[in-house]
Design an enzyme around this catalytic site. Structure first.
Site, mmCIF file in Angstrom:
data_model
loop_
_atom_site.group_PDB
_atom_site.id
_atom_site.type_symbol
_atom_site.label_atom_id
_atom_site.label_comp_id
_atom_site.label_asym_id
_atom_site.label_seq_id
_atom_site.Cartn_x
_atom_site.Cartn_y
_atom_site.Cartn_z
ATOM 1 N N HIS A 38 0.843 -1.190 0.000
ATOM 2 C CA HIS A 38 0.000 0.000 0.000
ATOM 3 C C HIS A 38 0.882 1.245 0.000
ATOM 4 O O HIS A 38 2.087 1.186 0.269
ATOM 5 C CB HIS A 38 -0.921 -0.012 1.221
ATOM 6 C CG HIS A 38 -2.012 -1.033 1.122
ATOM 7 N ND1 HIS A 38 -3.051 -1.099 2.019
ATOM 8 C CD2 HIS A 38 -2.235 -2.032 0.222
ATOM 9 C CE1 HIS A 38 -3.868 -2.091 1.677
ATOM 10 N NE2 HIS A 38 -3.386 -2.674 0.602
ATOM 11 N N GLU B 83 1.197 3.757 2.003
ATOM 12 C CA GLU B 83 1.878 4.094 3.248
ATOM 13 C C GLU B 83 3.147 3.263 3.429
ATOM 14 O O GLU B 83 4.173 3.767 3.892
ATOM 15 C CB GLU B 83 0.946 3.869 4.443
ATOM 16 C CG GLU B 83 -0.310 4.730 4.418
ATOM 17 C CD GLU B 83 -1.485 4.030 3.755
ATOM 18 O OE1 GLU B 83 -2.623 4.225 4.216
ATOM 19 O OE2 GLU B 83 -1.262 3.291 2.766
ATOM 20 N N CYS C 24 -1.868 -1.089 7.480
ATOM 21 C CA CYS C 24 -0.921 0.024 7.427
ATOM 22 C C CYS C 24 -0.793 0.764 8.748
ATOM 23 O O CYS C 24 0.268 1.335 9.042
ATOM 24 C CB CYS C 24 -1.337 1.014 6.335
ATOM 25 S SG CYS C 24 -1.269 0.333 4.669
ATOM 26 N N ARG D 23 -9.475 5.498 -22.728
ATOM 27 C CA ARG D 23 -8.987 4.129 -22.505
ATOM 28 C C ARG D 23 -7.831 4.095 -21.529
ATOM 29 O O ARG D 23 -7.733 3.199 -20.684
ATOM 30 C CB ARG D 23 -8.559 3.504 -23.832
ATOM 31 C CG ARG D 23 -9.703 3.178 -24.776
ATOM 32 C CD ARG D 23 -9.170 2.579 -26.071
ATOM 33 N NE ARG D 23 -10.242 2.309 -27.034
ATOM 34 C CZ ARG D 23 -10.039 1.860 -28.265
ATOM 35 N NH1 ARG D 23 -8.799 1.644 -28.698
ATOM 36 N NH2 ARG D 23 -11.057 1.647 -29.075
ATOM 37 N N LEU E 65 -9.111 -2.249 -29.105
ATOM 38 C CA LEU E 65 -9.417 -1.725 -27.764
ATOM 39 C C LEU E 65 -8.160 -1.421 -26.961
ATOM 40 O O LEU E 65 -8.173 -1.467 -25.735
ATOM 41 C CB LEU E 65 -10.312 -2.699 -26.987
ATOM 42 C CG LEU E 65 -11.656 -3.058 -27.632
ATOM 43 C CD1 LEU E 65 -12.455 -3.965 -26.707
ATOM 44 C CD2 LEU E 65 -12.457 -1.813 -27.990
ATOM 45 N N ARG F 219 -2.912 3.555 -27.622
ATOM 46 C CA ARG F 219 -1.771 3.765 -28.508
ATOM 47 C C ARG F 219 -1.260 5.196 -28.378
ATOM 48 O O ARG F 219 -2.038 6.124 -28.133
ATOM 49 C CB ARG F 219 -2.169 3.468 -29.960
ATOM 50 C CG ARG F 219 -2.641 2.038 -30.163
ATOM 51 C CD ARG F 219 -3.070 1.760 -31.589
ATOM 52 N NE ARG F 219 -4.276 2.495 -31.966
ATOM 53 C CZ ARG F 219 -5.520 2.108 -31.686
ATOM 54 N NH1 ARG F 219 -5.725 1.005 -30.974
ATOM 55 N NH2 ARG F 219 -6.543 2.814 -32.090
ATOM 56 N N GLU G 86 -17.636 0.924 -25.164
ATOM 57 C CA GLU G 86 -17.766 1.538 -26.487
ATOM 58 C C GLU G 86 -18.836 0.738 -27.232
ATOM 59 O O GLU G 86 -18.529 -0.183 -27.980
ATOM 60 C CB GLU G 86 -16.420 1.529 -27.197
ATOM 61 C CG GLU G 86 -15.336 2.293 -26.423
ATOM 62 C CD GLU G 86 -13.980 2.320 -27.113
ATOM 63 O OE1 GLU G 86 -13.921 1.984 -28.316
ATOM 64 O OE2 GLU G 86 -12.985 2.687 -26.455
ATOM 65 N N GLY H 46 -22.377 -0.607 -29.333
ATOM 66 C CA GLY H 46 -23.251 -0.440 -30.477
ATOM 67 C C GLY H 46 -24.625 -0.037 -29.961
ATOM 68 O O GLY H 46 -24.849 0.080 -28.749
ATOM 69 N N PRO H 47 -25.588 0.166 -30.867
ATOM 70 C CA PRO H 47 -26.907 0.635 -30.454
ATOM 71 C C PRO H 47 -27.613 -0.264 -29.437
ATOM 72 O O PRO H 47 -28.235 0.229 -28.499
ATOM 73 C CB PRO H 47 -27.674 0.689 -31.775
ATOM 74 C CG PRO H 47 -26.625 0.892 -32.818
ATOM 75 C CD PRO H 47 -25.446 0.108 -32.339
#
Length: 379
Positions: free
Chosen positions: A59, A61, A93, A193, A213, A216, A302, A304-305
């Protein structure tokens, strides 16, 4: 998390702001854990700092304490989230802070988990450590909105991105891949992304577009850190020849109901993909809960309809990023949404409100959030 505004600017304390900035370095890799940053200050000088990089690792800390070494004694720790006081995949922690001799801990926000909240701060105070909380936890809650959302709802935080023409169309022809936005839209997509733990599409989009997907860089090369890639389906399993199953750029999972053809599912798995099941009767809600159980706090969809319609009708969209290009698709183009109107009598009922906008080259991005979120924030 604001997309176009730096929420760190809302933090007055410079050391808490630095802790916030460190926490951001873990974005996309910490799920199902929260983003956390920590700064250790002694005599006005930073002696150690760290952030949580991924689940199962140290973690924030602990990282900061290791970098500070003996100089942690007498220091003040600035941490974005209340330190844990329970055993998970790693030790708690709070005892480590006490053993190191930290004299004061300044906390950005409380841990909302009912089994945890208050325990870390209370344990520190009982050990003689001074504990203070930031006067405004808002930026820290915003930073971890996906993690908080999963804890409260059992579903990942869903950001939906759609690219549309000026007449609101996602393509030029039915079942035919088309590029709607230009370089600006592509840049906005890469930004979204890069900030996501996972990126998802529906089975039909996967079959028609065969999208990578991936994230880049400006030259088109894949970046080092890639989000997980998901294909959401009910019973239709895309053929295992998908490029994302062959490019070696990170895990791919099929999220599918138990009614899918077992042979097709086995073929997808044999091609290197994971398979995450949900109950057919639970619909998109079940799919999202399965994604959360898979260890994903936030997902960029992302769609489609059909998938966009399912997400909207299930009230599962937490953020909607609409990228609009400067051209008309025309009458032959398919619709972007297949469901009934959001109507109030003869008028449109606005169920989303615009929260942010930005111009990317020649394209524009508008970020919408559900109006119901306003009521939740005012409670």
């Amino acid at each position: 998390m604001s997309l176009f505004f730096d929420d760190a600017q809302r933090i007055d304390d410079p050391m808490l702001r630095r802790a916030y900035e460190l926490a951001e370095r873990g974005r996309g890799t910490t799920s199902p854990n929260p983003l956390v940053g920590c700064v250790l200050v002694r005599h006005g000088r930073i002696v150690g700092e760290g952030f949580h990089a991924r689940a199962g690792e140290d973690h924030a800390e602990i990282v900061a304490l290791k970098t500070a070494g003996a100089e942690a004694s007498g220091a003040t720790a600035y941490v974005t989230l209340e330190p844990c006081n329970h055993f998970g995949k790693t030790p708690p922690c709070t005892p480590a802070l006490v053993r190191a001799g930290v004299r004061e801990v300044v906390i950005g926000m409380r841990d909302p988990n009912p089994d945890v909240t208050g325990n870390g701060a209370e344990a520190l105070e009982q050990a003689g450590v001074v504990v203070r909380f930031a006067p405004d936890p808002g930026p820290f809650e915003r930073q971890n909105e996906a993690w908080l959302h999963r804890i409260r709802t059992g579903r990942p935080f869903v950001t939906v991105k759609v690219a549309l023409s000026l007449d609101g169309k996602p393509a030029l022809r039915v079942n035919r891949r088309a590029r709607i936005t230009g370089a600006g839209g592509a840049r906005a997509t890469m930004m979204l992304r890069a900030r996501s733990t996972a990126v998802a599409v529906g089975a039909s989009t996967a079959a028609i577009d065969d999208p990578a997907l991936t994230v880049r860089d400006a030259s088109g090369r894949p970046t080092k850190r890639q989000p997980r890639r998901l294909v959401i389906a009910r019973t239709s399993v895309p053929a295992p020849r998908l490029g994302m199953l062959e490019d070696g750029l990170g895990p791919v999972a099929l999220v599918v109901s138990e009614r899918a053809d077992a042979r097709q599912v086995d073929a997808f798995r044999a091609a290197g993909g994971d398979v995450v099941f949900y109950e057919y009767a639970s619909g998109i809600d079940g799919a999202l809960r399965a994604i959360a159980a898979y260890g994903v706090d936030d997902v960029l969809v992302e769609p489609g309809p059909a998938l966009l319609t399912a997400l909207h009708r299930a009230e599962a969209i937490d953020r909607l990023a609409v990228v609009t290009a400067g051209g008309f698709a025309g009458n032959a183009a398919p619709p972007s949404y297949l469901g009934p109107a959001d109507a109030a009598g003869a008028d449109l009922r606005a169920v989303y409100r615009a929260e942010e906008s930005a111009v990317f080259d020649e394209d524009v991005v508008v970020v919408w959030v559900p109006r119901a979120r306003d009521a939740e924030r005012s409670e």
